[in-house]
Design a protein around this motif. Sequence first.
Motif, PDB file in Angstrom:
ATOM      1  N   LYS A  80      -1.580   6.087   4.056  1.00 20.65           N
ATOM      2  CA  LYS A  80      -2.169   5.043   4.889  1.00 20.65           C
ATOM      3  C   LYS A  80      -3.613   5.347   5.260  1.00 20.65           C
ATOM      4  O   LYS A  80      -4.266   4.539   5.890  1.00 20.65           O
ATOM      5  N   ARG A  81      -4.123   6.531   4.876  1.00 18.87           N
ATOM      6  CA  ARG A  81      -5.448   6.951   5.333  1.00 18.87           C
ATOM      7  C   ARG A  81      -6.551   6.804   4.297  1.00 18.87           C
ATOM      8  O   ARG A  81      -7.705   7.023   4.600  1.00 18.87           O
ATOM      9  N   ILE A  82      -6.208   6.444   3.059  1.00 22.24           N
ATOM     10  CA  ILE A  82      -7.237   6.266   2.035  1.00 22.24           C
ATOM     11  C   ILE A  82      -7.105   4.866   1.426  1.00 22.24           C
ATOM     12  O   ILE A  82      -6.016   4.295   1.403  1.00 22.24           O
ATOM     13  N   PRO A  83      -8.201   4.289   0.944  1.00 17.48           N
ATOM     14  CA  PRO A  83      -8.118   2.979   0.276  1.00 17.48           C
ATOM     15  C   PRO A  83      -7.326   3.089  -1.028  1.00 17.48           C
ATOM     16  O   PRO A  83      -7.372   4.115  -1.714  1.00 17.48           O
ATOM     17  N   GLN A  84      -6.588   2.036  -1.346  1.00 18.37           N
ATOM     18  CA  GLN A  84      -5.816   1.999  -2.582  1.00 18.37           C
ATOM     19  C   GLN A  84      -6.000   0.647  -3.258  1.00 18.37           C
ATOM     20  O   GLN A  84      -6.256  -0.358  -2.600  1.00 18.37           O
ATOM     21  N   ASP A  85      -5.832   0.643  -4.557  1.00 15.15           N
ATOM     22  CA  ASP A  85      -5.878  -0.586  -5.348  1.00 15.15           C
ATOM     23  C   ASP A  85      -4.625  -0.675  -6.200  1.00 15.15           C
ATOM     24  O   ASP A  85      -4.156   0.332  -6.733  1.00 15.15           O
ATOM     25  N   GLY A  86      -4.106  -1.867  -6.335  1.00 11.71           N
ATOM     26  CA  GLY A  86      -2.941  -2.094  -7.174  1.00 11.71           C
ATOM     27  C   GLY A  86      -3.049  -3.443  -7.850  1.00 11.71           C
ATOM     28  O   GLY A  86      -3.941  -4.237  -7.550  1.00 11.71           O
ATOM     29  N   ARG A  87      -2.137  -3.677  -8.754  1.00 13.03           N
ATOM     30  CA  ARG A  87      -2.133  -4.964  -9.448  1.00 13.03           C
ATOM     31  C   ARG A  87      -0.742  -5.275  -9.951  1.00 13.03           C
ATOM     32  O   ARG A  87       0.091  -4.393 -10.160  1.00 13.03           O
ATOM     33  N   THR A  88      -0.511  -6.559 -10.157  1.00  7.98           N
ATOM     34  CA  THR A  88       0.729  -7.032 -10.736  1.00  7.98           C
ATOM     35  C   THR A  88       0.469  -8.406 -11.345  1.00  7.98           C
ATOM     36  O   THR A  88      -0.557  -9.025 -11.073  1.00  7.98           O
ATOM     37  N   THR A  89       1.373  -8.860 -12.156  1.00 10.57           N
ATOM     38  CA  THR A  89       1.286 -10.203 -12.720  1.00 10.57           C
ATOM     39  C   THR A  89       2.579 -10.938 -12.398  1.00 10.57           C
ATOM     40  O   THR A  89       3.638 -10.320 -12.230  1.00 10.57           O
ATOM     41  N   PHE A  90       2.489 -12.248 -12.286  1.00 11.63           N
ATOM     42  CA  PHE A  90       3.671 -13.057 -12.061  1.00 11.63           C
ATOM     43  C   PHE A  90       3.484 -14.404 -12.733  1.00 11.63           C
ATOM     44  O   PHE A  90       2.372 -14.791 -13.073  1.00 11.63           O
ATOM     45  N   GLU A  91       4.596 -15.096 -12.933  1.00 10.05           N
ATOM     46  CA  GLU A  91       4.573 -16.357 -13.667  1.00 10.05           C
ATOM     47  C   GLU A  91       5.182 -17.456 -12.803  1.00 10.05           C
ATOM     48  O   GLU A  91       6.246 -17.273 -12.209  1.00 10.05           O
TER      49      GLU A  91
ATOM     50  N   TYR B 244      -0.256 -15.438 -13.752  1.00  6.08           N
ATOM     51  CA  TYR B 244      -1.282 -15.139 -12.769  1.00  6.08           C
ATOM     52  C   TYR B 244      -1.402 -13.627 -12.598  1.00  6.08           C
ATOM     53  O   TYR B 244      -0.420 -12.899 -12.700  1.00  6.08           O
ATOM     54  N   ASP B 245      -2.614 -13.189 -12.325  1.00  6.91           N
ATOM     55  CA  ASP B 245      -2.907 -11.793 -12.078  1.00  6.91           C
ATOM     56  C   ASP B 245      -3.167 -11.633 -10.582  1.00  6.91           C
ATOM     57  O   ASP B 245      -3.934 -12.399 -10.003  1.00  6.91           O
ATOM     58  N   MET B 246      -2.510 -10.664  -9.960  1.00  4.14           N
ATOM     59  CA  MET B 246      -2.682 -10.435  -8.533  1.00  4.14           C
ATOM     60  C   MET B 246      -3.249  -9.028  -8.330  1.00  4.14           C
ATOM     61  O   MET B 246      -2.617  -8.044  -8.695  1.00  4.14           O
ATOM     62  N   ARG B 247      -4.458  -8.932  -7.782  1.00  7.45           N
ATOM     63  CA  ARG B 247      -5.095  -7.659  -7.475  1.00  7.45           C
ATOM     64  C   ARG B 247      -4.955  -7.411  -5.981  1.00  7.45           C
ATOM     65  O   ARG B 247      -5.275  -8.280  -5.171  1.00  7.45           O
ATOM     66  N   ILE B 248      -4.505  -6.240  -5.611  1.00  8.50           N
ATOM     67  CA  ILE B 248      -4.218  -5.910  -4.223  1.00  8.50           C
ATOM     68  C   ILE B 248      -5.050  -4.713  -3.805  1.00  8.50           C
ATOM     69  O   ILE B 248      -5.101  -3.710  -4.524  1.00  8.50           O
ATOM     70  N   SER B 249      -5.706  -4.821  -2.650  1.00  8.48           N
ATOM     71  CA  SER B 249      -6.472  -3.710  -2.090  1.00  8.48           C
ATOM     72  C   SER B 249      -5.953  -3.414  -0.696  1.00  8.48           C
ATOM     73  O   SER B 249      -5.699  -4.328   0.090  1.00  8.48           O
ATOM     74  N   SER B 250      -5.822  -2.133  -0.390  1.00 12.51           N
ATOM     75  CA  SER B 250      -5.399  -1.691   0.929  1.00 12.51           C
ATOM     76  C   SER B 250      -6.509  -0.834   1.517  1.00 12.51           C
ATOM     77  O   SER B 250      -6.982   0.107   0.872  1.00 12.51           O
ATOM     78  N   LEU B 251      -6.929  -1.174   2.738  1.00  9.10           N
ATOM     79  CA  LEU B 251      -8.008  -0.447   3.398  1.00  9.10           C
ATOM     80  C   LEU B 251      -7.539   0.037   4.765  1.00  9.10           C
ATOM     81  O   LEU B 251      -6.971  -0.744   5.529  1.00  9.10           O
ATOM     82  N   PRO B 252      -7.768   1.303   5.087  1.00  2.62           N
ATOM     83  CA  PRO B 252      -7.417   1.769   6.434  1.00  2.62           C
ATOM     84  C   PRO B 252      -8.415   1.255   7.462  1.00  2.62           C
ATOM     85  O   PRO B 252      -9.612   1.184   7.193  1.00  2.62           O
ATOM     86  N   THR B 253      -7.928   0.859   8.627  1.00  3.78           N
ATOM     87  CA  THR B 253      -8.785   0.433   9.734  1.00  3.78           C
ATOM     88  C   THR B 253      -8.308   1.126  11.002  1.00  3.78           C
ATOM     89  O   THR B 253      -7.279   1.802  11.018  1.00  3.78           O
ATOM     90  N   VAL B 254      -9.037   0.940  12.068  1.00  2.00           N
ATOM     91  CA  VAL B 254      -8.661   1.525  13.351  1.00  2.00           C
ATOM     92  C   VAL B 254      -7.334   0.937  13.842  1.00  2.00           C
ATOM     93  O   VAL B 254      -6.546   1.615  14.495  1.00  2.00           O
ATOM     94  N   PHE B 255      -7.070  -0.314  13.513  1.00  2.00           N
ATOM     95  CA  PHE B 255      -5.877  -1.006  13.994  1.00  2.00           C
ATOM     96  C   PHE B 255      -4.700  -0.941  13.023  1.00  2.00           C
ATOM     97  O   PHE B 255      -3.676  -1.558  13.258  1.00  2.00           O
ATOM     98  N   GLY B 256      -4.824  -0.248  11.920  1.00  2.00           N
ATOM     99  CA  GLY B 256      -3.779  -0.185  10.902  1.00  2.00           C
ATOM    100  C   GLY B 256      -4.384  -0.454   9.541  1.00  2.00           C
ATOM    101  O   GLY B 256      -5.573  -0.241   9.327  1.00  2.00           O
ATOM    102  N   GLU B 257      -3.574  -0.918   8.624  1.00  2.00           N
ATOM    103  CA  GLU B 257      -4.068  -1.196   7.273  1.00  2.00           C
ATOM    104  C   GLU B 257      -4.428  -2.671   7.117  1.00  2.00           C
ATOM    105  O   GLU B 257      -3.784  -3.546   7.675  1.00  2.00           O
ATOM    106  N   LYS B 258      -5.449  -2.914   6.322  1.00  2.00           N
ATOM    107  CA  LYS B 258      -5.866  -4.266   5.980  1.00  2.00           C
ATOM    108  C   LYS B 258      -5.556  -4.476   4.507  1.00  2.00           C
ATOM    109  O   LYS B 258      -5.867  -3.627   3.673  1.00  2.00           O
ATOM    110  N   ILE B 259      -4.922  -5.578   4.175  1.00  2.00           N
ATOM    111  CA  ILE B 259      -4.542  -5.893   2.802  1.00  2.00           C
ATOM    112  C   ILE B 259      -5.343  -7.101   2.334  1.00  2.00           C
ATOM    113  O   ILE B 259      -5.441  -8.105   3.044  1.00  2.00           O
TER     114      ILE B 259
END
Length: 77
Positions: A26-37, A43-58
């Motif tokens: 939960k303390r480092i930024p992460q990137d992920g991806r998936t596809t769905f139909e 469709y391609d779905m790109r996901i980014s997770s960023l740590p913030t003071v209040f928790g994680e931002k997606i």
Amino acid sequence: MKVEYELHAPLVARIKVIGNMDIAEKRIPQDGRTTFEIYDREYDMRISSLPTVFGEKIVIRIADKREFLKDKKNLGF
């Protein structure tokens, strides 16, 4: 979109599982991806997770895969 505080952690964990990311980190930024139909369109779905003071931002970016299939002439090369 605002989500109630009690739903934030489970929702973030589920989105990270869908994007093949590490749910324990939960303390480092992460990137992920998936596809769905949906309705025979992929469709391609790109996901980014960023740590913030209040928790994680997606952040989720959704793109139609057919729109990215361009040849060099259409790209201006």
